[in-house]
Design a protein around this motif. Structure first.
Motif, PDB file in Angstrom:
ATOM      1  N   GLY A  14       0.811  -1.222   0.000  1.00 36.55           N
ATOM      2  CA  GLY A  14       0.000   0.000   0.000  1.00 36.55           C
ATOM      3  C   GLY A  14       0.837   1.262   0.000  1.00 36.55           C
ATOM      4  N   TYR A  15       2.125   1.132  -0.278  1.00 33.09           N
ATOM      5  CA  TYR A  15       2.991   2.316  -0.318  1.00 33.09           C
ATOM      6  C   TYR A  15       2.966   2.869  -1.746  1.00 33.09           C
ATOM      7  CZ  TYR A  15       5.160   0.642   4.072  1.00 33.09           C
ATOM      8  OH  TYR A  15       5.405   0.228   5.358  1.00 33.09           O
ATOM      9  N   CYS A  16       1.984   3.729  -2.031  1.00 35.67           N
ATOM     10  CA  CYS A  16       1.837   4.244  -3.394  1.00 35.67           C
ATOM     11  C   CYS A  16       2.932   5.249  -3.719  1.00 35.67           C
ATOM     12  CB  CYS A  16       0.495   4.926  -3.569  1.00 35.67           C
ATOM     13  SG  CYS A  16      -0.848   3.844  -3.163  1.00 35.67           S
ATOM     14  N   THR A  54       7.006  11.161  14.645  1.00 33.71           N
ATOM     15  CA  THR A  54       6.570   9.784  14.903  1.00 33.71           C
ATOM     16  C   THR A  54       5.550   9.404  13.822  1.00 33.71           C
ATOM     17  OG1 THR A  54       4.874  10.646  16.398  1.00 33.71           O
ATOM     18  CG2 THR A  54       6.918   9.862  17.422  1.00 33.71           C
ATOM     19  N   GLY A  55       5.600   8.159  13.402  1.00 31.93           N
ATOM     20  CA  GLY A  55       4.610   7.660  12.441  1.00 31.93           C
ATOM     21  C   GLY A  55       4.765   8.205  11.041  1.00 31.93           C
ATOM     22  N   SER A  56       5.962   8.685  10.668  1.00 27.65           N
ATOM     23  CA  SER A  56       6.122   9.301   9.347  1.00 27.65           C
ATOM     24  C   SER A  56       6.800   8.385   8.324  1.00 27.65           C
ATOM     25  CB  SER A  56       6.918  10.608   9.481  1.00 27.65           C
ATOM     26  OG  SER A  56       8.192  10.358  10.034  1.00 27.65           O
ATOM     27  N   GLY A  57       7.085   7.137   8.711  1.00 27.99           N
ATOM     28  CA  GLY A  57       7.639   6.179   7.743  1.00 27.99           C
ATOM     29  C   GLY A  57       9.159   6.068   7.750  1.00 27.99           C
ATOM     30  N   LYS A  58       9.771   6.314   8.895  1.00 24.76           N
ATOM     31  CA  LYS A  58      11.239   6.236   8.964  1.00 24.76           C
ATOM     32  C   LYS A  58      11.738   4.808   8.718  1.00 24.76           C
ATOM     33  CE  LYS A  58      11.416   8.320  13.088  1.00 24.76           C
ATOM     34  NZ  LYS A  58      10.050   8.827  13.227  1.00 24.76           N
ATOM     35  N   THR A  59      10.983   3.823   9.208  1.00 20.77           N
ATOM     36  CA  THR A  59      11.444   2.432   9.099  1.00 20.77           C
ATOM     37  C   THR A  59      11.691   2.038   7.643  1.00 20.77           C
ATOM     38  OG1 THR A  59       9.978   2.032  10.975  1.00 20.77           O
ATOM     39  CG2 THR A  59      10.990   0.102   9.964  1.00 20.77           C
ATOM     40  N   ALA A  60      10.689   2.300   6.795  1.00 22.89           N
ATOM     41  CA  ALA A  60      10.873   1.927   5.383  1.00 22.89           C
ATOM     42  C   ALA A  60      11.981   2.754   4.738  1.00 22.89           C
ATOM     43  CB  ALA A  60       9.559   2.103   4.616  1.00 22.89           C
ATOM     44  N   MET A  82       6.805   1.602  18.122  1.00 20.88           N
ATOM     45  CA  MET A  82       5.803   0.574  17.821  1.00 20.88           C
ATOM     46  C   MET A  82       4.704   1.133  16.912  1.00 20.88           C
ATOM     47  SD  MET A  82       6.926  -2.117  19.034  1.00 20.88           S
ATOM     48  CE  MET A  82       5.546  -3.200  18.749  1.00 20.88           C
ATOM     49  N   ASP A  83       4.428   0.367  15.873  1.00 23.19           N
ATOM     50  CA  ASP A  83       3.458   0.777  14.862  1.00 23.19           C
ATOM     51  C   ASP A  83       2.135   0.094  15.191  1.00 23.19           C
ATOM     52  OD1 ASP A  83       2.623   1.978  12.476  1.00 23.19           O
ATOM     53  OD2 ASP A  83       2.957   0.113  11.379  1.00 23.19           O
ATOM     54  N   LEU A  84       1.415   0.633  16.184  1.00 22.56           N
ATOM     55  CA  LEU A  84       0.184  -0.001  16.656  1.00 22.56           C
ATOM     56  C   LEU A  84      -0.958   0.584  15.837  1.00 22.56           C
ATOM     57  CD1 LEU A  84       1.199   0.512  20.395  1.00 22.56           C
ATOM     58  CD2 LEU A  84       1.437  -1.599  19.080  1.00 22.56           C
ATOM     59  N   SER A 104      -1.036   7.977  16.699  1.00 19.10           N
ATOM     60  CA  SER A 104      -1.243   8.394  15.300  1.00 19.10           C
ATOM     61  C   SER A 104      -0.189   7.787  14.396  1.00 19.10           C
ATOM     62  CB  SER A 104      -1.169   9.916  15.194  1.00 19.10           C
ATOM     63  OG  SER A 104      -1.078  10.290  13.836  1.00 19.10           O
ATOM     64  N   ARG A 105      -0.616   7.296  13.263  1.00 17.46           N
ATOM     65  CA  ARG A 105       0.288   6.814  12.201  1.00 17.46           C
ATOM     66  C   ARG A 105      -0.049   7.548  10.928  1.00 17.46           C
ATOM     67  NH1 ARG A 105       4.489   4.143  13.865  1.00 17.46           N
ATOM     68  NH2 ARG A 105       4.304   5.890  15.278  1.00 17.46           N
ATOM     69  N   MET A 106       0.958   7.971  10.215  1.00 20.18           N
ATOM     70  CA  MET A 106       0.771   8.621   8.921  1.00 20.18           C
ATOM     71  C   MET A 106      -0.299   9.717   8.955  1.00 20.18           C
ATOM     72  SD  MET A 106       2.852   7.087   6.812  1.00 20.18           S
ATOM     73  CE  MET A 106       2.233   7.440   5.210  1.00 20.18           C
TER      74      MET A 106
HETATM   75  N1  ATP Z   1       5.143   5.294   1.718  1.00 25.16           N
HETATM   76  C1  ATP Z   1       4.218   4.835   2.541  1.00 25.16           C
HETATM   77  N2  ATP Z   1       2.934   4.770   2.150  1.00 25.16           N
HETATM   78  C2  ATP Z   1       1.976   4.297   2.990  1.00 25.16           C
HETATM   79  N3  ATP Z   1       2.215   3.864   4.264  1.00 25.16           N
HETATM   80  C3  ATP Z   1       3.485   3.924   4.710  1.00 25.16           C
HETATM   81  C4  ATP Z   1       4.543   4.395   3.865  1.00 25.16           C
HETATM   82  N4  ATP Z   1       5.691   4.319   4.576  1.00 25.16           N
HETATM   83  C5  ATP Z   1       5.364   3.830   5.789  1.00 25.16           C
HETATM   84  N5  ATP Z   1       4.036   3.582   5.884  1.00 25.16           N
HETATM   85  C6  ATP Z   1       3.303   3.088   7.062  1.00 25.16           C
HETATM   86  O1  ATP Z   1       3.273   4.161   7.994  1.00 25.16           O
HETATM   87  C7  ATP Z   1       3.259   3.661   9.320  1.00 25.16           C
HETATM   88  C8  ATP Z   1       4.294   4.389  10.162  1.00 25.16           C
HETATM   89  O2  ATP Z   1       5.595   4.076   9.698  1.00 25.16           O
HETATM   90  P1  ATP Z   1       6.813   3.838  10.698  1.00 25.16           P
HETATM   91  O3  ATP Z   1       6.442   2.878  11.765  1.00 25.16           O
HETATM   92  O4  ATP Z   1       8.001   3.555   9.889  1.00 25.16           O
HETATM   93  O5  ATP Z   1       6.937   5.278  11.360  1.00 25.16           O
HETATM   94  P2  ATP Z   1       8.160   5.904  12.135  1.00 25.16           P
HETATM   95  O6  ATP Z   1       8.477   7.177  11.474  1.00 25.16           O
HETATM   96  O7  ATP Z   1       9.250   4.908  12.300  1.00 25.16           O
HETATM   97  O8  ATP Z   1       7.482   6.218  13.529  1.00 25.16           O
HETATM   98  P3  ATP Z   1       8.073   6.138  15.018  1.00 25.16           P
HETATM   99  O9  ATP Z   1       8.942   7.328  15.226  1.00 25.16           O
HETATM  100  O10 ATP Z   1       6.830   6.176  15.834  1.00 25.16           O
HETATM  101  O11 ATP Z   1       8.816   4.873  15.118  1.00 25.16           O
HETATM  102  C9  ATP Z   1       3.495   2.168   9.212  1.00 25.16           C
HETATM  103  O12 ATP Z   1       2.261   1.515   9.373  1.00 25.16           O
HETATM  104  C10 ATP Z   1       4.013   1.975   7.812  1.00 25.16           C
HETATM  105  O13 ATP Z   1       3.660   0.709   7.278  1.00 25.16           O
END
Ligand code: ATP
Length: 539
Positions: free
Chosen positions: A156-158, A183-189, A448-450, A476-478
């Protein structure tokens, strides 16, 4: 081959023109061995360093064998029809339609430097460092393997999030990075995608059967490691990319067995990884990427020595460091891990996520339980699934039992004294919706991505504003809206001076008792303005 070039290892022609010294020197293997380009000198088309060599297949300037490999992979990926390199995308903010500037795809219209600056500013991306690669606007623009692009689409990462837009190209240019983003901005990917791209590329070009780890990700908690490893598996599916989870509480023998059988990525906690390295001879000589997720936590006392020990067992890796909360102290410490880093800051880091409404309630300690029961029983205020954060392990167990007795709800607790299988099971029950409340120590506070959680209750406010920001961020996520209910009383005075400005900035109501507290003397909007200015002046 052009006249005046020497044929060297890996068929890389070395231009001898104008640089007699380099004739006797071996070709730079790795990008980081190359110096920065001086004004007017050729630049590597991959990383922007001194383009000392010419790639025989493309005639482009490159700095090393490593960048040549990346360049050729990009060229190969570009010729595959399934990878849409020149897709037009709309800016997420505003209505401009633009294309990606990617020096490796010269046929794609590029943005002028001033427009790149404008784009970064629109996306709230700040960068600091030499020759920072331009942000990408779609995943397919940096030569990712077709399967990886497919896996991203399936997940789902468009399109990349702002932090991914900047970090992925910078990381794929082999630059070390220090990254802060909400937080929740997608750093992991943003670190997993370049790791998967790198690992699968190395393996596909490798002739030997040797499969020692190529990358290590360190995270402070077992739960976070489990989560990162799971995400890595999802994104790396179908590629020559295997992972090993190295965390305490799981049998060491199994972890060693998995590594011995050949993997690309180790995801682990510092303590268990050190334990494994001491007891077993793991060959880390091929590890070229080292990630510290939640770096500010990993560089705190307790973790720092272990993290440094692991780093010292690697030979000159690319280092990538991430957190939603970074300060100048961490920046200084990060210098001991990587000398020349690109500093990336996205959104509003070191502040609670804007999408979370903070509701601070002044509650005396002896009335806290009654208050949380009221909230959980209230249809209007309780928004399950919810995470309740407490400060102690005993407190987590006692409160979870008390909530069950008072409300009839199924509640689980998670903390560091529970076995790994208990922790896994509790988290599974919570994430699958079997139970609607989890009471946790700071174990679930970071990273944690809850996904479905939109409410957190800070029953005990943490000791530091950074932990506060991370715990609030679980709601909050994304950018989805969430709520953090925060209990506070005079016993939490150590955090008042940091908390109040944070609440003011967010426009959150401040309880009278907190605003008028004698521990708030000297805190004014003036100091808050100073703080904002200094954080804005940071990259
Ligand atoms: N490009 C993307 N498009 C859609 N969803 C995404 C994308 N990248 C990441 N996500 C989703 O966004 C959510 C938050 O991502 P992630 O856990 O990496 O955040 P984070 O920045 O590491 O947050 P934290 O600081 O809380 O650890 C996850 O559910 C992830 O699957």
């Amino acid at each position: 081959m052009e006249q005046g070039e020497n044929q060297t290892a890996d068929n890389l022609p070395v231009s001898s023109s104008g640089n007699n010294e380099s004739e006797d020197l071996p070709v730079k293997e790795r990008c980081f061995e190359q110096r920065e380009a001086l004004p007017g000198e050729p630049r590597c088309v991959v990383c922007g360093r001194y383009g000392e060599y010419i790639c025989d297949q493309t005639d482009d300037d490159i700095c090393s064998v490593e960048c040549k490999t990346i360049l050729l992979a990009r060229v190969a990926a570009k010729t595959k029809p399934a990878v849409q390199a020149a897709k037009r995308v709309n800016l997420p903010l505003g209505d401009e339609s633009i294309c990606i500037k990617d020096t490796n795809f010269p046929n794609i219209p590029t943005l002028a430097d001033n427009r790149i600056t404008a784009l970064r500013s629109k996306l709230d991306i700040c960068v600091k460092g030499e020759a920072v690669p331009d942000p990408i606007m779609c995943f397919s623009s940096c030569g990712l393997h077709e399967k990886l692009v497919h896996n991203l689409e399936t997940a789902g990462y468009c399109m990349p999030t702002p932090v991914q837009m900047q970090v992925i190209p910078a990381s794929m240019s082999n630059r070390s990075l220090l990254v802060s983003a909400d937080t929740g901005s997608g750093k992991t990917a943003s670190f997993l995608i370049p790791i998967i791209a790198h690992c699968s590329q190395v393996r596909s070009q490798q002739c030997t059967g040797k499969r020692g780890p190529l990358a290590i990700v360190l995270s402070p908690t077992r739960e976070l490691c489990v989560q990162v490893e799971e995400q890595a598996k999802v994104l790396g599916k179908g590629l020559p990319f295997k992972t090993a989870l190295v965390v305490g509480g799981d049998p060491l023998a199994q972890q060693i067995y998995r590594i011995e059988n050949g993997i690309e990525l180790i995801v682990g906690t510092p303590g268990r990884l050190i334990d494994l390295l001491m007891k077993h001879d793991v060959d880390l000589s091929d590890v070229s990427v080292f990630v510290l997720d939640e770096v500010d936590c990993l560089l705190q006392r307790g973790f720092r020595d272990q993290a440094m020990q692991i780093f010292q067992s690697l030979s000159n890796p690319q280092v990538m460091m991430f957190s939603a909360t970074l300060d100048s102290e961490v920046e200084k410490m990060s210098n001991s891990l990587a000398k020349t880093v690109i500093r990336v800051s996205c959104g509003n880091p070191s502040r609670p996520n804007k999408s979370v409404k903070q509701v601070v309630i002044w509650v005396e300690s002896k009335k806290k339980k009654q208050k949380i029961f009221e909230i959980i029983k209230s249809k209007q205020h309780f928004k399950p699934p919810a995470v309740v954060f407490v400060s102690s392990r005993v407190g987590a167990d006692l409160l979870s039992e008390a909530i069950t007795v008072a409300t009839g709800l199924k509640v689980v607790s998670i903390h560091g004294e529970k076995t790994m299988s208990e922790r896994r099971e509790s988290l599974r029950r919570f994430l699958t919706g079997e139970v609607s409340v989890v009471v946790s120590t700071r174990v679930l506070g970071r990273g944690m991505d809850l996904l479905k959680v939109r409410q957190v209750i800070l029953f005990d406010i943490p000791n530091s504003i950074d932990e506060y920001i991370h715990q609030v961020g679980r709601a909050s996520r994304m950018g989805e809206e969430g709520m953090a209910i925060v209990f506070v009383n005079e016993e939490d005075r150590r955090i008042f001076k940091e908390l109040v400005p944070v609440l003011k900035t967010a426009g959150a109501p401040i309880p009278r008792e907190l605003a008028n507290s004698r521990y708030m003397v000297g805190v004014s909007l003036g100091s808050e303005r100073k703080r904002k200015l200094s954080s804005r002046s940071r990259p």
